[in-house]
Motif scaffolding. Sequence first.
Motif, PDB file in Angstrom:
ATOM      1  N   ASN A   1     -32.409 -30.993 -43.628  1.00 49.62           N
ATOM      2  CA  ASN A   1     -32.811 -30.027 -44.500  1.00 49.62           C
ATOM      3  C   ASN A   1     -31.293 -29.839 -45.624  1.00 49.62           C
ATOM      4  OD1 ASN A   1     -35.427 -29.230 -43.995  1.00 49.62           O
ATOM      5  ND2 ASN A   1     -34.501 -27.879 -42.327  1.00 49.62           N
ATOM      6  N   GLU A   2     -30.307 -29.802 -44.771  1.00 53.79           N
ATOM      7  CA  GLU A   2     -29.175 -29.718 -45.298  1.00 53.79           C
ATOM      8  C   GLU A   2     -28.404 -30.878 -46.023  1.00 53.79           C
ATOM      9  OE1 GLU A   2     -25.536 -27.666 -46.628  1.00 53.79           O
ATOM     10  OE2 GLU A   2     -27.337 -26.821 -45.649  1.00 53.79           O
ATOM     11  N   LEU A   3     -28.907 -32.138 -45.407  1.00 54.21           N
ATOM     12  CA  LEU A   3     -27.895 -33.132 -46.028  1.00 54.21           C
ATOM     13  C   LEU A   3     -28.826 -34.154 -46.862  1.00 54.21           C
ATOM     14  CD1 LEU A   3     -25.880 -34.065 -42.840  1.00 54.21           C
ATOM     15  CD2 LEU A   3     -25.234 -32.693 -45.047  1.00 54.21           C
TER      16      LEU A   3
ATOM     17  N   LYS B   1     -29.307 -38.782 -51.078  1.00 53.39           N
ATOM     18  CA  LYS B   1     -29.886 -39.339 -52.003  1.00 53.39           C
ATOM     19  C   LYS B   1     -28.771 -39.310 -53.483  1.00 53.39           C
ATOM     20  CE  LYS B   1     -34.407 -37.832 -51.026  1.00 53.39           C
ATOM     21  NZ  LYS B   1     -35.741 -36.862 -51.461  1.00 53.39           N
ATOM     22  N   ARG B   2     -27.900 -38.319 -53.434  1.00 57.52           N
ATOM     23  CA  ARG B   2     -27.342 -38.488 -54.897  1.00 57.52           C
ATOM     24  C   ARG B   2     -26.060 -39.289 -54.514  1.00 57.52           C
ATOM     25  NH1 ARG B   2     -28.432 -32.872 -54.546  1.00 57.52           N
ATOM     26  NH2 ARG B   2     -26.475 -32.490 -53.500  1.00 57.52           N
ATOM     27  N   PHE B   3     -25.798 -39.510 -53.171  1.00 55.79           N
ATOM     28  CA  PHE B   3     -24.667 -40.384 -52.823  1.00 55.79           C
ATOM     29  C   PHE B   3     -25.032 -41.694 -53.159  1.00 55.79           C
ATOM     30  CE2 PHE B   3     -22.916 -43.474 -49.707  1.00 55.79           C
ATOM     31  CZ  PHE B   3     -21.481 -43.239 -49.956  1.00 55.79           C
TER      32      PHE B   3
ATOM     33  N   ASP C   1     -25.412 -46.728 -56.255  1.00 56.47           N
ATOM     34  CA  ASP C   1     -26.120 -47.518 -57.152  1.00 56.47           C
ATOM     35  C   ASP C   1     -25.865 -47.526 -58.890  1.00 56.47           C
ATOM     36  OD1 ASP C   1     -27.845 -47.995 -55.092  1.00 56.47           O
ATOM     37  OD2 ASP C   1     -29.477 -46.550 -55.869  1.00 56.47           O
ATOM     38  N   ALA C   2     -25.086 -46.781 -59.142  1.00 57.72           N
ATOM     39  CA  ALA C   2     -24.481 -46.457 -60.587  1.00 57.72           C
ATOM     40  C   ALA C   2     -23.095 -47.345 -60.562  1.00 57.72           C
ATOM     41  CB  ALA C   2     -24.541 -45.032 -60.847  1.00 57.72           C
ATOM     42  N   ASN C   3     -22.749 -47.852 -59.402  1.00 56.86           N
ATOM     43  CA  ASN C   3     -21.386 -48.244 -59.164  1.00 56.86           C
ATOM     44  C   ASN C   3     -20.283 -47.158 -59.276  1.00 56.86           C
ATOM     45  OD1 ASN C   3     -22.167 -50.773 -58.555  1.00 56.86           O
ATOM     46  ND2 ASN C   3     -22.344 -51.342 -60.919  1.00 56.86           N
TER      47      ASN C   3
ATOM     48  N   ILE D   1     -16.477 -44.318 -56.317  1.00 59.96           N
ATOM     49  CA  ILE D   1     -15.353 -43.378 -55.901  1.00 59.96           C
ATOM     50  C   ILE D   1     -15.774 -42.110 -56.262  1.00 59.96           C
ATOM     51  CG2 ILE D   1     -13.075 -42.704 -56.873  1.00 59.96           C
ATOM     52  CD1 ILE D   1     -12.531 -45.553 -57.855  1.00 59.96           C
ATOM     53  N   GLU D   2     -16.554 -41.756 -57.124  1.00 56.21           N
ATOM     54  CA  GLU D   2     -17.235 -40.365 -56.850  1.00 56.21           C
ATOM     55  C   GLU D   2     -17.860 -40.105 -55.846  1.00 56.21           C
ATOM     56  OE1 GLU D   2     -17.928 -36.310 -58.458  1.00 56.21           O
ATOM     57  OE2 GLU D   2     -16.621 -38.224 -59.217  1.00 56.21           O
ATOM     58  N   ALA D   3     -18.660 -40.880 -55.291  1.00 55.45           N
ATOM     59  CA  ALA D   3     -19.417 -40.737 -54.144  1.00 55.45           C
ATOM     60  C   ALA D   3     -18.541 -40.321 -52.853  1.00 55.45           C
ATOM     61  CB  ALA D   3     -20.540 -41.615 -53.887  1.00 55.45           C
ATOM     62  N   PHE D   4     -17.562 -41.315 -52.935  1.00 57.49           N
ATOM     63  CA  PHE D   4     -16.508 -41.027 -51.503  1.00 57.49           C
ATOM     64  C   PHE D   4     -15.987 -39.799 -51.722  1.00 57.49           C
ATOM     65  CE2 PHE D   4     -12.209 -41.841 -49.985  1.00 57.49           C
ATOM     66  CZ  PHE D   4     -12.550 -41.824 -48.760  1.00 57.49           C
ATOM     67  N   GLN D   5     -15.352 -39.220 -52.975  1.00 60.09           N
ATOM     68  CA  GLN D   5     -14.815 -38.198 -53.030  1.00 60.09           C
ATOM     69  C   GLN D   5     -15.490 -36.852 -52.864  1.00 60.09           C
ATOM     70  OE1 GLN D   5     -13.139 -38.734 -57.188  1.00 60.09           O
ATOM     71  NE2 GLN D   5     -11.345 -39.305 -56.179  1.00 60.09           N
ATOM     72  N   GLN D   6     -16.896 -37.042 -53.170  1.00 65.08           N
ATOM     73  CA  GLN D   6     -18.047 -35.931 -52.975  1.00 65.08           C
ATOM     74  C   GLN D   6     -18.043 -35.809 -51.371  1.00 65.08           C
ATOM     75  OE1 GLN D   6     -21.480 -37.045 -54.800  1.00 65.08           O
ATOM     76  NE2 GLN D   6     -20.664 -36.460 -56.901  1.00 65.08           N
TER      77      GLN D   6
END
Length: 106
Positions: free
Chosen positions: A16-18, A23-25, A30-32, A35-40
């Motif tokens: 529920n939490e994750l 999905k956003r990760f 997928d959008a290359n 770095i943003e995903a890693f930092q999030q």
Amino acid sequence: MMAAEHAEAANIGSGNELISSCKRFVDAVDANNTIEAFQQGICVGQAQAVLATSCRNCPPEGVTAGQALRVLIAYVERHPNLMHKHIALLADDALAEAWPCTKPNQ
């Protein structure tokens, strides 16, 4: 409150939490934008770790990682002079300010 109780109260690790974050990760990867995903992931992980393990904060039952992140963001926005501190230290200060323990060593 013990660390296990903190984790349960924060619902850390549940689907529920994750799942929406997962999905956003994937979308970011997928959008290359790895770095943003890693930092999030670092930001969320640090806030969750502090929420679950710090003896300085005693959040009410049911507090979510999203709430903890909002508290962290608001704290940093109020104290931009502290942005040089490690994110875990900022999270610890923010969550302790928002949900202080009323009894010593709680």
